[in-house]
Motif scaffolding. Sequence first.
Motif, PDB file in Angstrom:
ATOM      1  N   ARG A   1       0.839  -1.205   0.000  1.00  0.00           N
ATOM      2  CA  ARG A   1       0.000   0.000   0.000  1.00  0.00           C
ATOM      3  C   ARG A   1       0.872   1.252   0.000  1.00  0.00           C
ATOM      4  N   GLN A   2       1.921   1.227   0.805  1.00  0.00           N
ATOM      5  CA  GLN A   2       2.814   2.381   0.877  1.00  0.00           C
ATOM      6  C   GLN A   2       3.498   2.625  -0.469  1.00  0.00           C
ATOM      7  N   ILE A   3       4.003   1.570  -1.085  1.00  0.00           N
ATOM      8  CA  ILE A   3       4.691   1.701  -2.372  1.00  0.00           C
ATOM      9  C   ILE A   3       3.738   2.204  -3.448  1.00  0.00           C
ATOM     10  N   THR A   4       2.499   1.722  -3.454  1.00  0.00           N
ATOM     11  CA  THR A   4       1.512   2.186  -4.425  1.00  0.00           C
ATOM     12  C   THR A   4       1.279   3.685  -4.268  1.00  0.00           C
ATOM     13  N   THR A   5       1.154   4.135  -3.042  1.00  0.00           N
ATOM     14  CA  THR A   5       0.941   5.558  -2.773  1.00  0.00           C
ATOM     15  C   THR A   5       2.158   6.373  -3.172  1.00  0.00           C
ATOM     16  N   ILE A   6       3.337   5.919  -2.770  1.00  0.00           N
ATOM     17  CA  ILE A   6       4.570   6.636  -3.091  1.00  0.00           C
ATOM     18  C   ILE A   6       4.785   6.692  -4.602  1.00  0.00           C
ATOM     19  N   ARG A   7       4.494   5.602  -5.285  1.00  0.00           N
ATOM     20  CA  ARG A   7       4.663   5.553  -6.741  1.00  0.00           C
ATOM     21  C   ARG A   7       3.779   6.617  -7.397  1.00  0.00           C
TER      22      ARG A   7
ATOM     23  N   TRP B   1       2.545   9.342  -5.975  1.00  0.00           N
ATOM     24  CA  TRP B   1       3.054  10.646  -5.567  1.00  0.00           C
ATOM     25  C   TRP B   1       4.331  10.974  -6.330  1.00  0.00           C
ATOM     26  N   GLY B   2       5.169   9.972  -6.530  1.00  0.00           N
ATOM     27  CA  GLY B   2       6.432  10.178  -7.228  1.00  0.00           C
ATOM     28  C   GLY B   2       6.257  10.547  -8.684  1.00  0.00           C
ATOM     29  N   ARG B   3       5.135  10.192  -9.266  1.00  0.00           N
ATOM     30  CA  ARG B   3       4.865  10.523 -10.670  1.00  0.00           C
ATOM     31  C   ARG B   3       4.189  11.878 -10.821  1.00  0.00           C
ATOM     32  N   ALA B   4       3.775  12.452  -9.702  1.00  0.00           N
ATOM     33  CA  ALA B   4       3.112  13.754  -9.746  1.00  0.00           C
ATOM     34  C   ALA B   4       4.143  14.851 -10.012  1.00  0.00           C
ATOM     35  N   GLU B   5       3.664  15.956 -10.512  1.00  0.00           N
ATOM     36  CA  GLU B   5       4.520  17.120 -10.744  1.00  0.00           C
ATOM     37  C   GLU B   5       5.084  17.591  -9.403  1.00  0.00           C
ATOM     38  N   PRO B   6       6.392  17.787  -9.299  1.00  0.00           N
ATOM     39  CA  PRO B   6       6.967  18.250  -8.023  1.00  0.00           C
ATOM     40  C   PRO B   6       6.405  19.615  -7.641  1.00  0.00           C
ATOM     41  N   GLN B   7       6.122  19.767  -6.370  1.00  0.00           N
ATOM     42  CA  GLN B   7       5.618  21.037  -5.878  1.00  0.00           C
ATOM     43  C   GLN B   7       6.790  21.988  -5.628  1.00  0.00           C
ATOM     44  N   ASP B   8       6.522  23.262  -5.729  1.00  0.00           N
ATOM     45  CA  ASP B   8       7.549  24.272  -5.507  1.00  0.00           C
ATOM     46  C   ASP B   8       7.694  24.514  -4.009  1.00  0.00           C
ATOM     47  N   LEU B   9       8.635  23.836  -3.411  1.00  0.00           N
ATOM     48  CA  LEU B   9       8.848  23.982  -1.972  1.00  0.00           C
ATOM     49  C   LEU B   9       9.648  25.231  -1.635  1.00  0.00           C
ATOM     50  N   SER B  10      10.167  25.907  -2.649  1.00  0.00           N
ATOM     51  CA  SER B  10      10.946  27.120  -2.388  1.00  0.00           C
ATOM     52  C   SER B  10      10.060  28.245  -1.861  1.00  0.00           C
ATOM     53  N   ALA B  11       8.754  28.097  -1.987  1.00  0.00           N
ATOM     54  CA  ALA B  11       7.817  29.112  -1.491  1.00  0.00           C
ATOM     55  C   ALA B  11       7.612  29.020   0.017  1.00  0.00           C
ATOM     56  N   ILE B  12       8.104  27.958   0.637  1.00  0.00           N
ATOM     57  CA  ILE B  12       7.961  27.804   2.092  1.00  0.00           C
ATOM     58  C   ILE B  12       8.887  28.806   2.760  1.00  0.00           C
ATOM     59  N   GLY B  13       8.300  29.710   3.521  1.00  0.00           N
ATOM     60  CA  GLY B  13       9.089  30.747   4.179  1.00  0.00           C
ATOM     61  C   GLY B  13       9.302  30.496   5.656  1.00  0.00           C
ATOM     62  N   ALA B  14       8.556  29.551   6.205  1.00  0.00           N
ATOM     63  CA  ALA B  14       8.676  29.257   7.632  1.00  0.00           C
ATOM     64  C   ALA B  14       9.909  28.404   7.892  1.00  0.00           C
TER      65      ALA B  14
ATOM     66  N   ALA C   1      13.362  15.751   9.852  1.00  0.00           N
ATOM     67  CA  ALA C   1      14.048  14.692  10.596  1.00  0.00           C
ATOM     68  C   ALA C   1      13.657  13.341  10.031  1.00  0.00           C
ATOM     69  N   ASN C   2      14.636  12.444   9.945  1.00  0.00           N
ATOM     70  CA  ASN C   2      14.393  11.115   9.403  1.00  0.00           C
ATOM     71  C   ASN C   2      15.469  10.172   9.927  1.00  0.00           C
ATOM     72  N   GLY C   3      15.218   8.888   9.787  1.00  0.00           N
ATOM     73  CA  GLY C   3      16.234   7.888  10.099  1.00  0.00           C
ATOM     74  C   GLY C   3      17.029   7.555   8.853  1.00  0.00           C
ATOM     75  N   ASP C   4      18.188   6.981   9.040  1.00  0.00           N
ATOM     76  CA  ASP C   4      19.021   6.666   7.875  1.00  0.00           C
ATOM     77  C   ASP C   4      18.641   5.355   7.197  1.00  0.00           C
ATOM     78  N   HIS C   5      17.669   4.633   7.762  1.00  0.00           N
ATOM     79  CA  HIS C   5      17.205   3.374   7.161  1.00  0.00           C
ATOM     80  C   HIS C   5      15.680   3.332   7.128  1.00  0.00           C
ATOM     81  N   ASP C   6      15.054   4.416   6.698  1.00  0.00           N
ATOM     82  CA  ASP C   6      13.591   4.495   6.672  1.00  0.00           C
ATOM     83  C   ASP C   6      13.079   3.836   5.408  1.00  0.00           C
ATOM     84  N   ARG C   7      12.308   2.761   5.564  1.00  0.00           N
ATOM     85  CA  ARG C   7      11.752   2.056   4.408  1.00  0.00           C
ATOM     86  C   ARG C   7      10.434   2.648   3.953  1.00  0.00           C
ATOM     87  N   MET C   8       9.748   3.352   4.833  1.00  0.00           N
ATOM     88  CA  MET C   8       8.450   3.924   4.481  1.00  0.00           C
ATOM     89  C   MET C   8       8.609   5.236   3.717  1.00  0.00           C
ATOM     90  N   VAL C   9       9.517   6.074   4.165  1.00  0.00           N
ATOM     91  CA  VAL C   9       9.820   7.341   3.499  1.00  0.00           C
ATOM     92  C   VAL C   9      11.331   7.351   3.297  1.00  0.00           C
TER      93      VAL C   9
END
Length: 95
Positions: A14-20, A22-35, A40-48
Motif C-alpha cells: 500500500r505504501q509503495i503504491t501511494t509513493i509511486r 506521488w512520485g509521478r506527480a509534478e513536483p511542488q515548488d517547496l521554495s515558497a515555504i518561508g517558515a 528529521a528522518n532515520g538513515d534506514h527508513d523504508r516507508m519514506v
Amino acid sequence: MDRDAPIRLPSFHRQITTIRGWGRAEPQDLSAIGAPTLIANGDHDRMVPTALSHDMHARIPDSTLIIYPGAGHGGVFQHGDEFVDAVRTHLDTNS
C-alpha cells in the motif's frame, strides 16, 4: 536494538503504491515555504526513503535536516532525547 518492527508485506505494498503515484506527480515548488522548517528522518527508513528528506531539504530554503543513524521510520522516537533537544533549539532559534 530499539529498531522498527519489520513492515508487513500488505502495508509495504500500500505504501509503495501511494509513493509511486506521488512520485509521478509534478513536483511542488517547496521554495515558497518561508517558515523555518525542521526535517528529521532515520538513515534506514523504508516507508519514506531517506533520500526524499535530502531532496526536501535541498528544495526548502533555510531548512534544517537531521538524519538519525541506525534508525528507521521511527527515528524521532528511537532518538527521542536528541529529537526533543533539536526541536527545542529549532523553536528557540526561530521564534
